[in-house]
Design a protein around this motif. Structure first.
Motif, PDB file in Angstrom:
ATOM      1  N   HIS A   1       0.906  -1.395  -0.398  1.00 21.89           N
ATOM      2  CA  HIS A   1      -0.011   0.144   0.375  1.00 21.89           C
ATOM      3  C   HIS A   1       0.631   1.395   0.067  1.00 21.89           C
ATOM      4  CE1 HIS A   1      -2.962   3.014   0.487  1.00 21.89           C
ATOM      5  NE2 HIS A   1      -2.677   3.169   1.568  1.00 21.89           N
ATOM      6  N   MET A   2       0.560   2.188  -1.140  1.00 22.53           N
ATOM      7  CA  MET A   2       1.734   3.251  -0.960  1.00 22.53           C
ATOM      8  C   MET A   2       0.259   4.540  -0.785  1.00 22.53           C
ATOM      9  SD  MET A   2       3.788   2.580  -4.789  1.00 22.53           S
ATOM     10  CE  MET A   2       4.584   4.273  -4.310  1.00 22.53           C
ATOM     11  N   GLU A   3       0.767   5.776   0.479  1.00 25.06           N
ATOM     12  CA  GLU A   3      -0.337   6.960   0.533  1.00 25.06           C
ATOM     13  C   GLU A   3      -0.025   7.492  -1.246  1.00 25.06           C
ATOM     14  OE1 GLU A   3      -1.867   7.227   3.201  1.00 25.06           O
ATOM     15  OE2 GLU A   3      -0.831   5.539   3.821  1.00 25.06           O
ATOM     16  N   PRO A   4      -1.384   8.218  -0.755  1.00 28.69           N
ATOM     17  CA  PRO A   4      -1.187   9.232  -1.879  1.00 28.69           C
ATOM     18  C   PRO A   4      -0.191  10.232  -2.577  1.00 28.69           C
ATOM     19  CG  PRO A   4      -3.400   9.165  -0.613  1.00 28.69           C
ATOM     20  CD  PRO A   4      -2.240   8.680  -0.126  1.00 28.69           C
ATOM     21  N   ASP A   5       0.484  10.864  -1.433  1.00 25.36           N
ATOM     22  CA  ASP A   5       1.638  11.301  -1.588  1.00 25.36           C
ATOM     23  C   ASP A   5       2.947  10.129  -1.822  1.00 25.36           C
ATOM     24  OD1 ASP A   5       1.695  11.220   1.019  1.00 25.36           O
ATOM     25  OD2 ASP A   5       2.108  12.783   1.714  1.00 25.36           O
ATOM     26  N   GLU A   6       2.572   9.226  -1.869  1.00 25.51           N
ATOM     27  CA  GLU A   6       4.387   8.981  -1.621  1.00 25.51           C
ATOM     28  C   GLU A   6       4.775   8.736  -3.359  1.00 25.51           C
ATOM     29  OE1 GLU A   6       5.789   4.000   0.284  1.00 25.51           O
ATOM     30  OE2 GLU A   6       3.914   5.439   1.292  1.00 25.51           O
ATOM     31  N   PHE A   7       6.059   8.774  -3.218  1.00 24.84           N
ATOM     32  CA  PHE A   7       6.455   8.612  -4.627  1.00 24.84           C
ATOM     33  C   PHE A   7       7.534   7.127  -4.946  1.00 24.84           C
ATOM     34  CE2 PHE A   7      10.562   9.627  -7.365  1.00 24.84           C
ATOM     35  CZ  PHE A   7       9.527   9.742  -7.890  1.00 24.84           C
ATOM     36  N   TYR A   8       7.116   7.105  -6.004  1.00 21.38           N
ATOM     37  CA  TYR A   8       7.701   5.694  -6.193  1.00 21.38           C
ATOM     38  C   TYR A   8       8.900   5.360  -7.096  1.00 21.38           C
ATOM     39  CZ  TYR A   8       8.597   0.351  -7.093  1.00 21.38           C
ATOM     40  OH  TYR A   8       9.251  -0.962  -7.801  1.00 21.38           O
ATOM     41  N   GLU A   9       9.904   5.723  -6.137  1.00 22.86           N
ATOM     42  CA  GLU A   9      11.444   5.830  -7.069  1.00 22.86           C
ATOM     43  C   GLU A   9      11.945   4.966  -8.490  1.00 22.86           C
ATOM     44  OE1 GLU A   9      14.355   5.982  -3.907  1.00 22.86           O
ATOM     45  OE2 GLU A   9      13.442   8.236  -3.156  1.00 22.86           O
ATOM     46  N   GLY A  10      11.359   3.472  -8.038  1.00 21.72           N
ATOM     47  CA  GLY A  10      11.433   2.689  -9.252  1.00 21.72           C
ATOM     48  C   GLY A  10      12.073   0.761  -8.500  1.00 21.72           C
ATOM     49  N   ILE A  11      12.334   0.408  -9.435  1.00 25.95           N
ATOM     50  CA  ILE A  11      12.597  -1.385  -9.616  1.00 25.95           C
ATOM     51  C   ILE A  11      13.881  -1.302  -8.655  1.00 25.95           C
ATOM     52  CG2 ILE A  11      12.073  -3.471  -9.880  1.00 25.95           C
ATOM     53  CD1 ILE A  11      10.523  -2.413 -12.081  1.00 25.95           C
ATOM     54  N   THR A  12      13.972  -1.255  -7.296  1.00 27.29           N
ATOM     55  CA  THR A  12      15.360  -2.269  -6.812  1.00 27.29           C
ATOM     56  C   THR A  12      15.530  -3.529  -7.684  1.00 27.29           C
ATOM     57  OG1 THR A  12      14.740  -2.906  -4.889  1.00 27.29           O
ATOM     58  CG2 THR A  12      15.586  -0.721  -5.128  1.00 27.29           C
ATOM     59  N   PHE A  13      17.134  -4.297  -7.198  1.00 19.86           N
ATOM     60  CA  PHE A  13      17.259  -5.507  -7.979  1.00 19.86           C
ATOM     61  C   PHE A  13      16.380  -6.468  -6.810  1.00 19.86           C
ATOM     62  CE2 PHE A  13      19.745  -9.446  -7.414  1.00 19.86           C
ATOM     63  CZ  PHE A  13      19.392  -9.902  -9.080  1.00 19.86           C
ATOM     64  N   GLU A  14      16.336  -6.425  -5.510  1.00 15.92           N
ATOM     65  CA  GLU A  14      15.826  -6.591  -4.870  1.00 15.92           C
ATOM     66  C   GLU A  14      13.898  -7.009  -5.540  1.00 15.92           C
ATOM     67  OE1 GLU A  14      17.612  -4.477  -3.478  1.00 15.92           O
ATOM     68  OE2 GLU A  14      18.718  -6.170  -3.311  1.00 15.92           O
ATOM     69  N   HIS A  15      13.196  -6.208  -5.412  1.00 18.57           N
ATOM     70  CA  HIS A  15      11.616  -6.050  -6.471  1.00 18.57           C
ATOM     71  C   HIS A  15      11.789  -6.691  -7.513  1.00 18.57           C
ATOM     72  CE1 HIS A  15      11.311  -1.687  -3.931  1.00 18.57           C
ATOM     73  NE2 HIS A  15      11.352  -2.897  -3.148  1.00 18.57           N
ATOM     74  N   PHE A  16      12.791  -6.917  -8.445  1.00 18.93           N
ATOM     75  CA  PHE A  16      13.105  -7.412  -9.407  1.00 18.93           C
ATOM     76  C   PHE A  16      12.914  -8.658  -9.081  1.00 18.93           C
ATOM     77  CE2 PHE A  16      15.376  -8.335 -13.569  1.00 18.93           C
ATOM     78  CZ  PHE A  16      14.167  -8.112 -14.204  1.00 18.93           C
ATOM     79  N   LEU A  17      13.955  -9.223  -8.285  1.00 20.56           N
ATOM     80  CA  LEU A  17      13.954 -10.957  -7.794  1.00 20.56           C
ATOM     81  C   LEU A  17      12.643 -10.926  -7.456  1.00 20.56           C
ATOM     82  CD1 LEU A  17      16.972 -11.077  -5.710  1.00 20.56           C
ATOM     83  CD2 LEU A  17      16.162 -12.100  -7.972  1.00 20.56           C
ATOM     84  N   LYS A  18      11.538 -10.661  -6.962  1.00 18.33           N
ATOM     85  CA  LYS A  18      10.426 -10.499  -6.397  1.00 18.33           C
ATOM     86  C   LYS A  18       8.846 -10.434  -6.812  1.00 18.33           C
ATOM     87  CE  LYS A  18       6.683  -8.529  -3.148  1.00 18.33           C
ATOM     88  NZ  LYS A  18       6.543  -8.151  -1.624  1.00 18.33           N
ATOM     89  N   LEU A  19       9.524  -9.813  -8.176  1.00 14.61           N
ATOM     90  CA  LEU A  19       8.079  -9.633  -9.104  1.00 14.61           C
ATOM     91  C   LEU A  19       8.721 -11.462 -10.477  1.00 14.61           C
ATOM     92  CD1 LEU A  19       9.462  -5.683 -10.387  1.00 14.61           C
ATOM     93  CD2 LEU A  19       7.113  -7.172  -9.883  1.00 14.61           C
ATOM     94  N   LEU A  20      10.054 -11.034 -10.449  1.00 12.38           N
ATOM     95  CA  LEU A  20       9.789 -12.505 -10.981  1.00 12.38           C
ATOM     96  C   LEU A  20      10.093 -13.812 -10.529  1.00 12.38           C
ATOM     97  CD1 LEU A  20      12.183 -11.124 -13.925  1.00 12.38           C
ATOM     98  CD2 LEU A  20      10.093 -10.959 -14.130  1.00 12.38           C
ATOM     99  N   SER A  21       9.770 -14.306  -9.863  1.00  7.24           N
ATOM    100  CA  SER A  21       9.788 -15.550  -8.176  1.00  7.24           C
ATOM    101  C   SER A  21       9.816 -16.422  -9.156  1.00  7.24           C
ATOM    102  CB  SER A  21       9.654 -14.829  -7.240  1.00  7.24           C
ATOM    103  OG  SER A  21       7.774 -14.759  -7.516  1.00  7.24           O
ATOM    104  N   THR A  22       8.425 -16.007  -9.659  1.00  2.00           N
ATOM    105  CA  THR A  22       7.837 -17.465 -10.369  1.00  2.00           C
ATOM    106  C   THR A  22       8.553 -17.729 -11.785  1.00  2.00           C
ATOM    107  OG1 THR A  22       5.807 -15.831 -10.951  1.00  2.00           O
ATOM    108  CG2 THR A  22       5.356 -16.978  -8.858  1.00  2.00           C
ATOM    109  N   PHE A  23       8.764 -16.836 -12.830  1.00  2.00           N
ATOM    110  CA  PHE A  23       9.938 -16.954 -14.042  1.00  2.00           C
ATOM    111  C   PHE A  23      10.328 -17.628 -14.424  1.00  2.00           C
ATOM    112  CE2 PHE A  23      11.070 -15.202 -17.989  1.00  2.00           C
ATOM    113  CZ  PHE A  23      10.583 -15.519 -18.282  1.00  2.00           C
ATOM    114  N   GLU A  24      10.432 -18.891 -15.205  1.00  2.00           N
ATOM    115  CA  GLU A  24      11.562 -19.939 -15.253  1.00  2.00           C
ATOM    116  C   GLU A  24      12.781 -19.348 -16.457  1.00  2.00           C
ATOM    117  OE1 GLU A  24      14.505 -22.179 -15.458  1.00  2.00           O
ATOM    118  OE2 GLU A  24      12.615 -22.657 -16.732  1.00  2.00           O
ATOM    119  N   ILE A  25      13.383 -19.063 -15.367  1.00  2.00           N
ATOM    120  CA  ILE A  25      14.385 -17.867 -16.665  1.00  2.00           C
ATOM    121  C   ILE A  25      15.715 -18.401 -16.721  1.00  2.00           C
ATOM    122  CG2 ILE A  25      16.027 -16.784 -14.503  1.00  2.00           C
ATOM    123  CD1 ILE A  25      15.170 -15.132 -17.780  1.00  2.00           C
ATOM    124  N   GLU A  26      15.987 -19.885 -15.777  1.00  2.00           N
ATOM    125  CA  GLU A  26      17.126 -20.067 -16.064  1.00  2.00           C
ATOM    126  C   GLU A  26      17.585 -21.137 -16.922  1.00  2.00           C
ATOM    127  OE1 GLU A  26      14.958 -20.294 -13.244  1.00  2.00           O
ATOM    128  OE2 GLU A  26      15.768 -21.633 -11.831  1.00  2.00           O
TER     129      GLU A  26
END
Length: 216
Positions: free
Chosen positions: A174-199
C-alpha cells in the motif's frame, strides 16, 4: 571443474572454460562467430553489432548491444561502459545465456538464476543507479509496444505508466497518495520474477548450430 586440458593450438581455452562454464567446443564455436562479427579484428565495437541483420529489427536492440559493453557484466566488479571488447569479454557476456547444467545443486541453480536476472536488470538500469526508474521502464515498454505497429506512442506510454503503478503496488504494498515510487530495485526485481523460470529460457542452443547464424 577439475583439471582442464585445452584443445591443441588453444591453450587459453582452459582458463576461459573455467571462467565461463563453456565447453571447449562451445568456446570454439563462439570464437568463430567473434571473428565473423569483428571481421577478424581483435576487438568488437558497437558498429559490428549494428551489422547483424536480425538484431536491427529487435525493439530492444540498443539495450542488447549496450549489455556487451557494460563492465557490470564482465565479472570484474567494475562499472561503466567501454568502447570495444575482446573475445574474453564477449565470451563472459555470452555466458549469461548458458543453460544450467543438469548436475547443478539447488544452490548452484539459484546462483545461476540470480546471475541471469542481474544481467537483465542491468540491461534496463541504464544509468547504473541501482533502480529501474519509471522513465527507463517506460522506454522499454514503449519500444516493445510501438514497434509492434499495433499501438501508437501515446497508448504505449499509458500502458507503461499503468504497468509501473502495478509494479509499485506489488513491490511496496500500500502506498499513500503523496508517496513517490523511485523505481524497481534488484530485490523488487527478484520478487516480481520469482515465479518466472529464467534458467532454461535465457539460453543458447549449441546442438546442430550453424556458426553463421549464431547471434544473428
Amino acid at each position: 571443474m577439475g583439471a582442464l586440458q585445452s584443445l591443441p593450438g588453444h591453450p587459453e581455452y582452459a582458463d576461459l572454460a573455467e571462467k565461463t562454464g563453456f565447453s571447449f567446443e562451445q568456446i570454439s564455436i563462439l570464437h568463430k562467430r567473434f571473428k565473423q562479427l569483428s571481421h577478424n579484428e581483435q576487438t568488437l565495437r558497437r558498429d559490428h553489432f549494428n551489422e547483424i541483420p536480425d538484431l536491427s529489427c529487435n525493439p530492444i536492440r540498443s539495450q542488447i548491444i549496450e549489455a556487451f559493453f557494460d563492465q557490470r557484466n564482465f565479472h570484474q566488479n567494475s562499472e561503466g561502459k567501454v568502447q570495444e571488447i575482446g573475445f574474453e569479454e564477449f565470451l563472459v557476456v555470452m555466458s549469461h545465456f548458458r543453460p544450467p547444467s543438469l548436475h547443478m545443486t539447488d544452490d548452484q541453480r539459484e546462483s545461476v538464476r540470480k546471475e541471469k536476472l542481474r544481467f537483465l536488470f542491468n540491461m534496463h538500469d541504464t544509468d547504473n543507479d541501482g533502480t529501474i526508474t519509471l522513465e527507463e521502464y517506460r522506454h522499454v515498454v514503449e519500444e516493445l509496444l510501438s514497434h509492434s505497429g499495433a499501438l501508437g506512442k501515446d497508448t504505449a506510454k499509458s500502458i507503461a505508466d499503468a504497468a509501473m503503478l502495478e509494479v509499485a503496488s506489488i513491490s511496496m504494498g500500500h502506498m499513500e497518495p503523496d508517496e513517490f515510487y523511485e523505481g524497481i530495485t534488484f530485490e523488487h526485481f527478484l520478487k516480481l520474477l520469482s515465479t518466472f523460470e529464467i534458467e532454461s529460457r535465457m539460453n543458447i542452443r549449441f546442438l546442430n548450430m550453424d556458426t553463421t547464424t549464431l547471434c544473428k
